[in-house]
Design an enzyme around this catalytic site. Structure first.
Site, PDB file in Angstrom:
ATOM      1  N   ASN A 138     -57.279  14.244  21.127  1.00 54.34           N
ATOM      2  CA  ASN A 138     -55.593  14.307  21.075  1.00 54.34           C
ATOM      3  C   ASN A 138     -55.021  13.089  21.950  1.00 54.34           C
ATOM      4  OD1 ASN A 138     -53.106  15.133  21.374  1.00 54.34           O
ATOM      5  ND2 ASN A 138     -53.568  17.408  22.173  1.00 54.34           N
ATOM      6  N   LYS A 189     -56.743  13.635  25.143  1.00 54.63           N
ATOM      7  CA  LYS A 189     -57.506  14.653  25.488  1.00 54.63           C
ATOM      8  C   LYS A 189     -58.717  14.768  24.723  1.00 54.63           C
ATOM      9  CE  LYS A 189     -53.947  17.935  26.991  1.00 54.63           C
ATOM     10  NZ  LYS A 189     -53.229  18.860  26.289  1.00 54.63           N
ATOM     11  N   ARG A 196     -56.062  15.080  16.364  1.00 56.83           N
ATOM     12  CA  ARG A 196     -54.482  16.000  16.272  1.00 56.83           C
ATOM     13  C   ARG A 196     -53.523  14.525  15.946  1.00 56.83           C
ATOM     14  NH1 ARG A 196     -50.575  17.241  20.515  1.00 56.83           N
ATOM     15  NH2 ARG A 196     -49.283  18.818  19.442  1.00 56.83           N
ATOM     16  N   HIS A 223     -46.949  22.706  16.469  1.00 56.78           N
ATOM     17  CA  HIS A 223     -47.782  23.852  16.962  1.00 56.78           C
ATOM     18  C   HIS A 223     -48.491  24.335  15.641  1.00 56.78           C
ATOM     19  CE1 HIS A 223     -45.166  24.407  20.908  1.00 56.78           C
ATOM     20  NE2 HIS A 223     -46.379  23.550  20.996  1.00 56.78           N
ATOM     21  N   HIS A 278     -45.839  31.308  20.195  1.00 55.66           N
ATOM     22  CA  HIS A 278     -46.740  30.415  21.068  1.00 55.66           C
ATOM     23  C   HIS A 278     -45.930  30.110  22.089  1.00 55.66           C
ATOM     24  CE1 HIS A 278     -49.454  26.796  21.553  1.00 55.66           C
ATOM     25  NE2 HIS A 278     -48.441  26.488  22.408  1.00 55.66           N
ATOM     26  N   ARG A 305     -37.201  22.009  27.910  1.00 54.00           N
ATOM     27  CA  ARG A 305     -36.422  21.965  26.635  1.00 54.00           C
ATOM     28  C   ARG A 305     -35.562  23.150  26.464  1.00 54.00           C
ATOM     29  NH1 ARG A 305     -41.447  20.919  23.121  1.00 54.00           N
ATOM     30  NH2 ARG A 305     -42.385  19.030  23.682  1.00 54.00           N
ATOM     31  N   ASP A 364     -42.787  25.926  35.302  1.00 47.72           N
ATOM     32  CA  ASP A 364     -43.963  26.619  35.294  1.00 47.72           C
ATOM     33  C   ASP A 364     -43.491  28.068  35.755  1.00 47.72           C
ATOM     34  OD1 ASP A 364     -46.360  28.183  36.079  1.00 47.72           O
ATOM     35  OD2 ASP A 364     -47.282  26.292  36.000  1.00 47.72           O
ATOM     36  N   ILE A 416     -48.311  31.046  28.671  1.00 45.45           N
ATOM     37  CA  ILE A 416     -47.504  32.269  29.029  1.00 45.45           C
ATOM     38  C   ILE A 416     -47.754  33.421  28.086  1.00 45.45           C
ATOM     39  CG2 ILE A 416     -45.026  33.147  29.112  1.00 45.45           C
ATOM     40  CD1 ILE A 416     -44.217  29.950  29.699  1.00 45.45           C
ATOM     41  N   GLY A 417     -47.840  33.304  26.776  1.00 47.13           N
ATOM     42  CA  GLY A 417     -47.999  34.331  26.012  1.00 47.13           C
ATOM     43  C   GLY A 417     -49.125  35.099  26.500  1.00 47.13           C
ATOM     44  N   GLU A 418     -50.168  34.420  26.482  1.00 42.77           N
ATOM     45  CA  GLU A 418     -51.471  35.112  26.904  1.00 42.77           C
ATOM     46  C   GLU A 418     -51.749  35.677  28.438  1.00 42.77           C
ATOM     47  OE1 GLU A 418     -54.889  32.234  26.127  1.00 42.77           O
ATOM     48  OE2 GLU A 418     -53.816  31.214  24.590  1.00 42.77           O
ATOM     49  N   ASN A 419     -50.882  35.092  29.178  1.00 46.08           N
ATOM     50  CA  ASN A 419     -51.253  35.479  30.413  1.00 46.08           C
ATOM     51  C   ASN A 419     -50.021  36.196  31.525  1.00 46.08           C
ATOM     52  OD1 ASN A 419     -53.671  34.215  31.114  1.00 46.08           O
ATOM     53  ND2 ASN A 419     -52.624  32.509  30.859  1.00 46.08           N
ATOM     54  N   GLU A 433     -56.701  25.310  19.829  1.00 46.31           N
ATOM     55  CA  GLU A 433     -56.427  24.199  18.998  1.00 46.31           C
ATOM     56  C   GLU A 433     -57.494  23.384  18.496  1.00 46.31           C
ATOM     57  OE1 GLU A 433     -51.888  22.900  19.554  1.00 46.31           O
ATOM     58  OE2 GLU A 433     -52.598  24.073  21.334  1.00 46.31           O
TER      59      GLU A 433
END
Ligand code: ADP
Length: 402
Positions: free
Chosen positions: A7, A14, A95, A184, A212, A245, A286, A335-338, A389
């Site tokens: 990526n 990455k 990616r 995404h 996401h 953003r 964050d 955020i969505g997972e945690n 991903e």
């Protein structure tokens, strides 16, 4: 089968080396600050296992080629590596952020594909050049190894014109290809496929809303395995509130700011991309810091959280209306997972549209696992599904190679 996933951003790469036999990550890492006086390489050997080892080094990395050459040394090195020679790498999955209207599936890279990716640079001037540098370097350093491009925009290419066209003069679409693309896509596709597995349904019969919420945030409406709408647009600035953003704002804001603050278009663009969102509202991007501030009674942080979650609710509502029957809403990414508070606030008023959260299951959800968090009487299921991903890019790379 060993797949190297790259990526490549404008100043970073990455990477993950995956063994697809058992879908394990053999090595992963990040090369940062390419082109700056001191670059940084963080390499993990056998991450997330009891043999995990981390190697960090600071060194000047003048370009992507230098960075990737170091990655190859690290993954093959005696003390840092996991393979003995690059010939063990079967393929490289890249990616690529923007495939425009030219790429709707993962694609084996040849000269024509490279030209096709170059042609999308006006749509992604900050991202596609990094991806191209990654491809060109990989071709040079690992000759003979097939390279596959996996596009962030591809999954959304199934949207119908009424979803992707903006109500602006048609010539702006025909001349400049101004339309909604969405991003995404690899994450939305991976999560939607996992959703189908949880539901024990064929993917082609699964409808869901994927949410996401990471540093960047986006949502997709998926009907029978195909994306029918998504919240990001021509660029990743549209839609949900994000770390820095703004997401959706009145499009007249640019003219208003230019007139009243004497700002240039570039300055306004920087404000909306880098100084807005959660950070613009309360100084922090964050979500963990925002919860700390709220605990200290910070009203700006409280409001930022409420604005963030209200936008998520609005988009879920929009997509449930468009889908006309949905199996599930799936939360994913950092955020969505945690963050159970974000999920609770975002779902608080969804019972009227058939999605009822079980607040206990939500608050107690284990980390890193795909789980259901909806109440037993919820018509629409609510899931947490960790995204992956890199695994999706490696899977698609394998599929292209047959
Ligand atoms: P990226 O979009 O860069 O891939 P991630 O999906 O890793 O980002 O999400 C990063 C964001 O997730 C962080 O900025 C932070 O706001 C949020 N996050 C990570 N862990 C938690 C947590 N335990 N609770 C709340 N938010 C978290």
């Amino acid at each position: 089968m060993k797949i190297l996933v790259l990526n490549s951003g404008s100043s970073s790469v990455k990477y993950q080396l995956l063994d697809m036999k058992n879908q394990t990550v053999l090595a992963s890492g990040l090369v940062e600050r390419i082109g700056e006086p001191t670059g940084l390489v963080r390499h993990k050997r056998r991450p997330s296992t009891d043999q995990e080892q981390t190697f960090t080094e600071e060194m000047p990395i003048q370009d992507h080629a230098t960075g990737l050459a170091r990655v190859v040394e690290l993954i093959t090195g005696k003390d840092t590596g996991v393979i003995s020679a690059v010939s063990e790498i079967n393929a490289i999955g890249h990616r690529i952020v923007h495939g425009g209207e030219s790429f709707s599936t993962p694609t084996l890279i040849d000269e024509a594909v490279i030209e096709g990716i170059k042609a999308q640079i006006p749509l992604a001037p900050l991202h596609n050049p990094g991806g191209l540098a990654g491809i060109e370097t990989a071709q040079r350093l690992l000759p003979g190894v097939p390279n596959v491009a996996v596009f962030d925009t591809a999954f959304h290419q199934t949207m119908a014109p009424e979803a992707y066209r903006y109500a602006i003069p048609k010539s702006l679409y025909t001349e400049l290809k101004i339309r909604r693309y969405g991003f995404h896509g690899t994450s939305h596709l991976y999560v939607a496929k996992q959703c189908a597995r949880l539901l024990a349904k064929p993917f082609a019969e699964t409808s869901c809303v994927t949410v996401h919420l990471g540093n960047g945030c986006s949502m997709a409406a998926i009907k029978n395995g195909k994306c029918i709408d998504t919240s990001m647009g021509l660029t990743p600035l549209a839609g949900l509130v994000m770390g820095t953003r703004s997401g959706d704002v009145d499009p007249a804001l640019h003219a208003f700011l230019a007139d009243n603050k004497n700002l240039s278009i570039r300055e306004i663009d920087t404000i909306l991309n880098k100084q807005s969102g959660l950070k613009g509202m309360c100084g922090h991007n964050d979500m963990r810091d925002i919860h700390d501030l709220i605990a200290q009674g910070d009203e700006d942080a409280q409001l930022a959280l409420r604005v963030f979650c209200r936008r998520v609710t609005q988009y879920i509502g929009q997509y449930l209306a468009l889908l006309d029957g949905t199996d599930a809403v799936c939360f994913t990414a950092g955020i969505g997972e945690n963050d159970h508070v974000v999920r609770r606030l975002s779902c608080a008023t969804l019972s009227g549209v058939g999605a009822i959260l079980d607040t206990h299951l939500n608050a107690e959800a284990p980390r890193g696992k795909a789980v259901e968090i909806s109440a037993s009487n919820s018509r629409v299921k609510i899931f947490i599904i960790p995204t992956n991903e890199e695994l999706e890019i490696a899977t698609q790379t394998l599929e292209v190679l047959g």
